[in-house]
Design a protein around this motif. Structure first.
Motif, PDB file in Angstrom:
ATOM      1  N   SER A 118       0.995  -1.061   0.032  1.00 32.13           N
ATOM      2  CA  SER A 118      -0.005   0.055   0.144  1.00 32.13           C
ATOM      3  C   SER A 118       0.999   1.238   0.121  1.00 32.13           C
ATOM      4  N   GLN A 119       1.760   1.174   0.812  1.00 26.61           N
ATOM      5  CA  GLN A 119       2.794   2.526   0.881  1.00 26.61           C
ATOM      6  C   GLN A 119       3.455   2.526  -0.322  1.00 26.61           C
ATOM      7  N   THR A 120       4.092   1.493  -0.947  1.00 26.11           N
ATOM      8  CA  THR A 120       4.700   1.496  -2.303  1.00 26.11           C
ATOM      9  C   THR A 120       3.931   2.069  -3.214  1.00 26.11           C
ATOM     10  N   SER A 121       2.494   1.587  -3.327  1.00 28.79           N
ATOM     11  CA  SER A 121       1.541   2.249  -4.423  1.00 28.79           C
ATOM     12  C   SER A 121       1.440   3.701  -4.173  1.00 28.79           C
ATOM     13  N   GLN A 122       1.419   4.141  -2.956  1.00 32.02           N
ATOM     14  CA  GLN A 122       1.071   5.473  -2.844  1.00 32.02           C
ATOM     15  C   GLN A 122       2.234   6.386  -3.143  1.00 32.02           C
ATOM     16  N   ASN A 146       4.344   5.431  -5.611  1.00 35.49           N
ATOM     17  CA  ASN A 146       4.277   5.504  -7.248  1.00 35.49           C
ATOM     18  C   ASN A 146       3.511   6.336  -7.841  1.00 35.49           C
ATOM     19  N   GLU A 147       2.464   6.834  -6.936  1.00 35.28           N
ATOM     20  CA  GLU A 147       1.654   7.990  -7.338  1.00 35.28           C
ATOM     21  C   GLU A 147       2.179   9.332  -7.225  1.00 35.28           C
ATOM     22  N   LEU A 148       3.480   9.417  -6.804  1.00 34.29           N
ATOM     23  CA  LEU A 148       4.044  10.759  -6.464  1.00 34.29           C
ATOM     24  C   LEU A 148       5.192  10.844  -7.765  1.00 34.29           C
ATOM     25  N   THR A 149       5.170  12.163  -8.345  1.00 38.46           N
ATOM     26  CA  THR A 149       6.405  12.295  -9.247  1.00 38.46           C
ATOM     27  C   THR A 149       7.639  12.294  -8.285  1.00 38.46           C
ATOM     28  N   GLU A 163       7.944  15.595  -6.685  1.00 40.22           N
ATOM     29  CA  GLU A 163       7.301  15.437  -5.238  1.00 40.22           C
ATOM     30  C   GLU A 163       7.848  14.735  -4.267  1.00 40.22           C
TER      31      GLU A 163
END
Length: 92
Positions: free
Chosen positions: A8-12, A14-17, A20
């Protein structure tokens, strides 16, 4: 930490540039005003702060600013620079 929490943390993340992420790191490593007196001469903390800022400037395609920050970090690490005195102390 469970594997699902890590995913879950890795997915979050991955959503950041990349910018960011670098900005978040810079914010995390910046010395807050409340910690300034305690950490102003801490060479590792000051170098961390400058290197993180350099990464942000590199990602923003501002190599001169990045270089200045890297030179500051090196100065902290090789002890060629020191913290200036606090401007609010020593004034009559």
């Amino acid at each position: 930490m469970s594997q699902s929490t890590q995913l879950s943390q890795t997915s979050q993340l991955n959503e950041l540039t990349t910018l960011e992420l670098a900005q978040a790191l810079m914010e995390r490593l910046s010395i807050s005003p409340n910690d300034w007196h305690r950490l102003k001469s801490n060479r590792n903390s000051r170098a961390n702060e400058q290197v993180a800022a350099a990464i942000v400037y590199l990602l923003k395609n501002q190599p001169q600013e990045a270089q200045a920050r890297l030179e500051q970090a090196i100065g902290w690490l090789d002890r060629s620079i020191s913290a200036p005195p606090c401007p609010t102390h020593g004034k009559s």
